[in-house]
Design a protein around this motif. Sequence first.
Motif, mmCIF file in Angstrom:
data_model
loop_
_atom_site.group_PDB
_atom_site.id
_atom_site.type_symbol
_atom_site.label_atom_id
_atom_site.label_comp_id
_atom_site.label_asym_id
_atom_site.label_seq_id
_atom_site.Cartn_x
_atom_site.Cartn_y
_atom_site.Cartn_z
ATOM 1 N N VAL A 14 34.968 38.483 42.145
ATOM 2 C CA VAL A 14 35.808 39.607 42.586
ATOM 3 C C VAL A 14 36.247 39.402 44.036
ATOM 4 C CG1 VAL A 14 35.874 42.079 43.064
ATOM 5 C CG2 VAL A 14 34.754 41.241 40.984
ATOM 6 N N ALA A 15 35.278 39.083 44.887
ATOM 7 C CA ALA A 15 35.588 38.869 46.308
ATOM 8 C C ALA A 15 36.546 37.692 46.493
ATOM 9 C CB ALA A 15 34.302 38.635 47.089
ATOM 10 N N ALA A 16 36.294 36.598 45.776
ATOM 11 C CA ALA A 16 37.141 35.413 45.923
ATOM 12 C C ALA A 16 38.557 35.680 45.447
ATOM 13 C CB ALA A 16 36.536 34.252 45.143
ATOM 14 N N GLY A 17 38.697 36.400 44.337
ATOM 15 C CA GLY A 17 40.032 36.715 43.833
ATOM 16 C C GLY A 17 40.831 37.537 44.817
ATOM 17 N N GLY A 18 40.182 38.511 45.452
ATOM 18 C CA GLY A 18 40.875 39.335 46.436
ATOM 19 C C GLY A 18 41.249 38.558 47.681
ATOM 20 N N ILE A 19 40.319 37.754 48.194
ATOM 21 C CA ILE A 19 40.580 36.985 49.408
ATOM 22 C C ILE A 19 41.654 35.928 49.165
ATOM 23 C CG2 ILE A 19 39.579 35.301 51.013
ATOM 24 C CD1 ILE A 19 36.988 36.876 50.869
ATOM 25 N N ASN A 20 41.611 35.277 48.005
ATOM 26 C CA ASN A 20 42.621 34.268 47.703
ATOM 27 C C ASN A 20 44.018 34.866 47.679
ATOM 28 O OD1 ASN A 20 41.071 31.972 47.551
ATOM 29 N ND2 ASN A 20 40.718 32.116 45.360
ATOM 30 N N THR A 21 44.151 36.070 47.146
ATOM 31 C CA THR A 21 45.457 36.713 47.058
ATOM 32 C C THR A 21 45.995 37.087 48.431
ATOM 33 O OG1 THR A 21 44.915 37.598 44.878
ATOM 34 C CG2 THR A 21 46.736 38.639 46.051
ATOM 35 N N VAL A 22 45.119 37.594 49.290
ATOM 36 C CA VAL A 22 45.559 38.042 50.618
ATOM 37 C C VAL A 22 45.701 36.876 51.585
ATOM 38 C CG1 VAL A 22 44.979 39.518 52.584
ATOM 39 C CG2 VAL A 22 44.482 40.279 50.265
ATOM 40 N N VAL A 23 44.762 35.935 51.544
ATOM 41 C CA VAL A 23 44.749 34.853 52.532
ATOM 42 C C VAL A 23 44.540 33.493 51.877
ATOM 43 C CG1 VAL A 23 43.672 33.992 54.627
ATOM 44 C CG2 VAL A 23 43.744 36.436 54.227
ATOM 45 N N ASN A 211 30.176 24.274 33.595
ATOM 46 C CA ASN A 211 29.350 25.385 33.140
ATOM 47 C C ASN A 211 30.284 26.532 32.761
ATOM 48 O OD1 ASN A 211 27.750 27.994 33.439
ATOM 49 N ND2 ASN A 211 26.129 26.456 33.577
ATOM 50 N N TRP A 212 30.472 26.728 31.468
ATOM 51 C CA TRP A 212 31.479 27.691 31.007
ATOM 52 C C TRP A 212 31.048 29.137 31.208
ATOM 53 C CZ3 TRP A 212 36.238 26.269 30.527
ATOM 54 C CH2 TRP A 212 36.533 24.939 30.232
ATOM 55 N N TRP A 213 29.740 29.407 31.309
ATOM 56 C CA TRP A 213 29.305 30.770 31.638
ATOM 57 C C TRP A 213 29.749 31.136 33.053
ATOM 58 C CZ3 TRP A 213 28.364 34.244 28.301
ATOM 59 C CH2 TRP A 213 27.734 33.949 27.086
ATOM 60 N N ALA A 214 29.587 30.192 33.968
ATOM 61 C CA ALA A 214 30.048 30.430 35.342
ATOM 62 C C ALA A 214 31.563 30.606 35.376
ATOM 63 C CB ALA A 214 29.627 29.267 36.240
ATOM 64 N N VAL A 215 32.265 29.797 34.599
ATOM 65 C CA VAL A 215 33.725 29.905 34.525
ATOM 66 C C VAL A 215 34.138 31.298 34.055
ATOM 67 C CG1 VAL A 215 35.786 29.114 33.298
ATOM 68 C CG2 VAL A 215 34.127 27.455 34.150
ATOM 69 N N LEU A 216 33.517 31.786 32.972
ATOM 70 C CA LEU A 216 33.888 33.086 32.416
ATOM 71 C C LEU A 216 33.610 34.230 33.392
ATOM 72 C CD1 LEU A 216 32.633 32.657 28.733
ATOM 73 C CD2 LEU A 216 35.008 32.729 29.534
ATOM 74 N N LEU A 217 32.458 34.172 34.073
ATOM 75 C CA LEU A 217 32.112 35.239 35.015
ATOM 76 C C LEU A 217 33.044 35.253 36.220
ATOM 77 C CD1 LEU A 217 28.230 34.896 34.848
ATOM 78 C CD2 LEU A 217 29.563 36.901 34.144
ATOM 79 N N ILE A 218 33.328 34.073 36.753
ATOM 80 C CA ILE A 218 34.250 33.998 37.891
ATOM 81 C C ILE A 218 35.656 34.407 37.470
ATOM 82 C CG2 ILE A 218 35.377 32.421 39.525
ATOM 83 C CD1 ILE A 218 32.771 30.860 39.658
ATOM 84 N N ALA A 219 36.063 34.006 36.260
ATOM 85 C CA ALA A 219 37.389 34.370 35.761
ATOM 86 C C ALA A 219 37.535 35.888 35.656
ATOM 87 C CB ALA A 219 37.630 33.713 34.408
ATOM 88 N N ALA A 220 36.512 36.537 35.095
ATOM 89 C CA ALA A 220 36.559 37.997 34.962
ATOM 90 C C ALA A 220 36.595 38.670 36.333
ATOM 91 C CB ALA A 220 35.346 38.479 34.162
ATOM 92 N N GLY A 221 35.742 38.176 37.235
ATOM 93 C CA GLY A 221 35.706 38.764 38.574
ATOM 94 C C GLY A 221 36.979 38.518 39.357
ATOM 95 N N SER A 222 37.484 37.280 39.317
ATOM 96 C CA SER A 222 38.674 36.951 40.103
ATOM 97 C C SER A 222 39.916 37.664 39.582
ATOM 98 C CB SER A 222 38.902 35.439 40.108
ATOM 99 O OG SER A 222 39.272 34.956 38.830
ATOM 100 N N THR A 223 39.943 37.961 38.278
ATOM 101 C CA THR A 223 41.074 38.720 37.725
ATOM 102 C C THR A 223 41.124 40.109 38.338
ATOM 103 O OG1 THR A 223 40.956 37.507 35.627
ATOM 104 C CG2 THR A 223 42.115 39.614 35.610
ATOM 105 N N CYS A 224 39.955 40.758 38.406
ATOM 106 C CA CYS A 224 39.885 42.081 39.052
ATOM 107 C C CYS A 224 40.203 41.971 40.545
ATOM 108 C CB CYS A 224 38.494 42.679 38.868
ATOM 109 S SG CYS A 224 37.995 42.948 37.155
ATOM 110 N N GLY A 225 39.613 40.962 41.190
ATOM 111 C CA GLY A 225 39.830 40.794 42.624
ATOM 112 C C GLY A 225 41.270 40.476 42.970
ATOM 113 N N GLY A 226 41.936 39.693 42.124
ATOM 114 C CA GLY A 226 43.337 39.362 42.380
ATOM 115 C C GLY A 226 44.221 40.591 42.370
#
Length: 258
Positions: A14-23, A211-226
């Motif tokens: 979530v944090a990474a998705g938001g930061i990537n979008t802004v900066v 590691n596809w579990w890590a991929v899925l969790l980051i994907a879900a979080g980054s979608t919200c964060g973006g």
Amino acid sequence: MNLLDAAAVFAAGVAAGGINTVVGSGSLITFPTLVALGYPPVVANISNNIGLVPGGVTGAYGYRNELTGQRGRLLRLGSGSLIGAVIGGLLLLGLPAEAFDVIVVALIIIALVLVIVQPRLQKWIRARRAEEGTQPPHGGPLLWVGVLLAGMYGGYFGAAQGIILIALLGIMLDDDLQRLNAGKNVLSAVVNGTAAILFTLTWLFGDTEINWWAVLLIAAGSTCGGAIGASVGRRIPPMVLRGVIVVVGLVAIVNLLA
């Protein structure tokens, strides 16, 4: 991965998705989180790259109004991002992770300097172009090469890719910073998406560990964060946004040197 670890990876996404979008530099949250949880660096890097793709798409969509009129420019620059991402991804798969540590820090420092001096450099470039009677609508070949190199960097590691891109676009293009940030989000998404396809193809042939579990969790979080980042970032004044870019970049350097 237990429930607590999963929650930490999702929150980092979530944090990474938001930061990537802004900066940019969101990977400096997700990548260290995966490493701290015991994932090998290369596995963490590749899994993180793939997981952040949905967040990049969400962030770019959130800036869709600022993308109006930029189709031709982004198609041209996007080709550089695509080629660079393939080269960077191949370097990641073929070189030891330690080989890029010093270069990563150097690139972030250069990017921050470019962001700080961007207004003065942009004024100088505009004056030169006015004297020469030329104003390349897409930044010219120099910007394309810079975007390609940023794509190589993003395909290899990705953290602070957004800082490098926004610095290049801000110096070489005469446009509003929010519109440039929207373009940065598209180019970053092209890089991450291209590298993700490369990594997935090599995984299918058994040459890459993901590691596809890590991929899925980051994907879900980054979608919200973006989505959150796009909503917040579009309301930030240009000078404040430039300050945020510098602060995040400095934090990135500290994290890499720690």
